[in-house]
Design a protein around this motif. Structure first.
Motif, PDB file in Angstrom:
ATOM      1  N   LEU A  47       0.826  -0.935  -0.173  1.00  0.00           N
ATOM      2  CA  LEU A  47      -0.016   0.286  -0.024  1.00  0.00           C
ATOM      3  C   LEU A  47       0.783   0.943   0.036  1.00  0.00           C
ATOM      4  O   LEU A  47       0.593   2.432  -0.560  1.00  0.00           O
ATOM      5  CB  LEU A  47      -1.221  -0.108   1.248  1.00  0.00           C
ATOM      6  CG  LEU A  47      -1.964  -1.415   1.215  1.00  0.00           C
ATOM      7  CD1 LEU A  47      -2.527  -1.110   3.039  1.00  0.00           C
ATOM      8  CD2 LEU A  47      -3.313  -1.370   0.318  1.00  0.00           C
ATOM      9  N   ASN A  66       1.942   1.412  -3.733  1.00  0.00           N
ATOM     10  CA  ASN A  66       1.160   1.800  -5.037  1.00  0.00           C
ATOM     11  C   ASN A  66      -0.597   1.886  -4.031  1.00  0.00           C
ATOM     12  O   ASN A  66      -1.422   1.406  -3.405  1.00  0.00           O
ATOM     13  CB  ASN A  66       0.440   0.611  -5.151  1.00  0.00           C
ATOM     14  CG  ASN A  66      -0.247   0.484  -6.334  1.00  0.00           C
ATOM     15  OD1 ASN A  66      -0.956   1.316  -6.364  1.00  0.00           O
ATOM     16  ND2 ASN A  66      -0.450  -0.415  -7.372  1.00  0.00           N
ATOM     17  N   GLU A  67      -0.458   3.706  -4.740  1.00  0.00           N
ATOM     18  CA  GLU A  67      -1.983   4.157  -3.508  1.00  0.00           C
ATOM     19  C   GLU A  67      -3.438   3.687  -4.103  1.00  0.00           C
ATOM     20  O   GLU A  67      -4.297   3.812  -3.902  1.00  0.00           O
ATOM     21  CB  GLU A  67      -1.413   6.103  -4.232  1.00  0.00           C
ATOM     22  CG  GLU A  67      -0.347   6.895  -3.638  1.00  0.00           C
ATOM     23  CD  GLU A  67      -1.469   7.361  -2.940  1.00  0.00           C
ATOM     24  OE1 GLU A  67      -2.596   7.806  -2.549  1.00  0.00           O
ATOM     25  OE2 GLU A  67      -0.387   7.433  -1.495  1.00  0.00           O
ATOM     26  N   HIS A  68      -2.837   3.323  -5.815  1.00  0.00           N
ATOM     27  CA  HIS A  68      -4.536   2.957  -6.160  1.00  0.00           C
ATOM     28  C   HIS A  68      -5.652   1.256  -5.132  1.00  0.00           C
ATOM     29  O   HIS A  68      -6.378   0.880  -5.357  1.00  0.00           O
ATOM     30  CB  HIS A  68      -4.260   2.667  -7.516  1.00  0.00           C
ATOM     31  CG  HIS A  68      -3.645   3.215  -8.266  1.00  0.00           C
ATOM     32  ND1 HIS A  68      -4.208   4.685  -9.072  1.00  0.00           N
ATOM     33  CD2 HIS A  68      -2.847   3.460  -9.115  1.00  0.00           C
ATOM     34  CE1 HIS A  68      -3.613   5.587  -9.391  1.00  0.00           C
ATOM     35  NE2 HIS A  68      -2.782   4.721  -9.375  1.00  0.00           N
ATOM     36  N   LYS A 123      -4.906   1.442  -2.141  1.00  0.00           N
ATOM     37  CA  LYS A 123      -5.885   1.861  -0.971  1.00  0.00           C
ATOM     38  C   LYS A 123      -6.838   1.945  -0.556  1.00  0.00           C
ATOM     39  O   LYS A 123      -8.050   1.063   0.347  1.00  0.00           O
ATOM     40  CB  LYS A 123      -5.898   3.152  -1.044  1.00  0.00           C
ATOM     41  CG  LYS A 123      -4.331   3.473  -0.040  1.00  0.00           C
ATOM     42  CD  LYS A 123      -3.378   5.185   0.916  1.00  0.00           C
ATOM     43  CE  LYS A 123      -2.811   4.820   1.212  1.00  0.00           C
ATOM     44  NZ  LYS A 123      -1.689   5.754   1.475  1.00  0.00           N
ATOM     45  N   ARG A 124      -7.836   2.017  -1.644  1.00  0.00           N
ATOM     46  CA  ARG A 124      -9.380   1.786  -1.238  1.00  0.00           C
ATOM     47  C   ARG A 124     -10.046   0.028  -1.743  1.00  0.00           C
ATOM     48  O   ARG A 124     -10.592  -0.170  -1.025  1.00  0.00           O
ATOM     49  CB  ARG A 124     -10.265   1.984  -3.334  1.00  0.00           C
ATOM     50  CG  ARG A 124     -11.729   2.282  -3.512  1.00  0.00           C
ATOM     51  CD  ARG A 124     -12.257   2.640  -5.045  1.00  0.00           C
ATOM     52  NE  ARG A 124     -12.196   4.438  -4.301  1.00  0.00           N
ATOM     53  CZ  ARG A 124     -13.544   4.897  -3.447  1.00  0.00           C
ATOM     54  NH1 ARG A 124     -14.209   3.508  -3.253  1.00  0.00           N
ATOM     55  NH2 ARG A 124     -13.625   6.093  -3.670  1.00  0.00           N
TER      56      ARG A 124
END
Ligand code: URA
Length: 214
Positions: A188, A191-193, A195-196
């Protein structure tokens, strides 16, 4: 004061009623885990022992309802002998807080108890060497469920080559208990993506955790 005869009768009654193991007190569990951590501190079952500063056994509540299992210690963990205290560990603590779980409520450990060189993944042989320690921790703590952080722990314990994308979609089973697989906090951070989806997984896990017996 209870006599030896009464004690024996009580134990026989428990054993005859199908309870094979007398529940250890909280103090016993804590002491047992401390004793084992000291005993294994000198472990030399695999080559990781040669490069370590400290063996990172695990820490947390001996009565934890959930055991959280990561991959292997990193640099900070190796230096301090505690799991998940570096950047990924700080994020893990925040992730737990976001679902109203305090870090000292759970038990946290790793598949490999010693840091691999340059933080590479532990080899299968290194994972296998540590497995008896993990099984023993599970037998002592008796968690009601598991949270596997990342692919290394999930694939190894579930004996599968499935992707994290697949494993996180369903509740898995390990040692007859529910096991949730989520992205490793280090992933996490990279890679920010993620997080959701990670937040959605945490919420599913929280719902199950809240439904457990106290
Ligand atoms: N990553 C892990 O998998 N475990 C730790 O203890 C720290 C970082």
């Amino acid at each position: 004061m209870i006599s030896r005869k009464q004690l024996r009768q009580h134990l026989e009654l428990l054993l005859n009623s199908g309870i094979k193991e007398i529940e250890k007190s909280g103090v016993d569990r804590k002491e047992k885990l401390q004793e084992l951590a000291i005993q294994y501190a000198q472990c030399s079952k695999c080559d990781l022992s040669q490069g370590r500063t400290n063996l990172v056994y695990g820490e947390g509540n001996p009565f934890a309802k959930v055991m959280i299992i990561g991959e292997a210690p990193g640099q900070q963990e190796d230096l301090k002998g505690r799991p998940f205290i570096g950047r990924a560990g700080e994020l893990l603590t925040k992730m737990l807080a976001a679902i109203q779980i305090q870090r000292d409520e759970v038990y946290i450990t790793n598949i490999a108890k010693c840091r691999p060189p340059a933080n590479r993944e532990p080899t299968i042989a290194e994972r296998a060497a540590c497995l008896p320690y993990l099984i023993e921790q599970i037998q002592i703590i008796q968690p009601q469920m598991f949270l596997f952080l990342g692919l290394v722990s999930a694939q190894f314990l579930l004996n599968t080559n499935a992707s994290l994308g697949e494993l996180r979609k369903e509740v898995q089973t390990f040692m007859d208990r529910p096991a949730y697989v989520i992205y490793h906090p280090a992933a996490l951070l990279r890679n920010e993506h993620l997080k959701r989806p990670a937040w959605e997984d945490l919420q599913r896990f929280q719902k199950h955790y809240l439904s457990l017996n106290t």
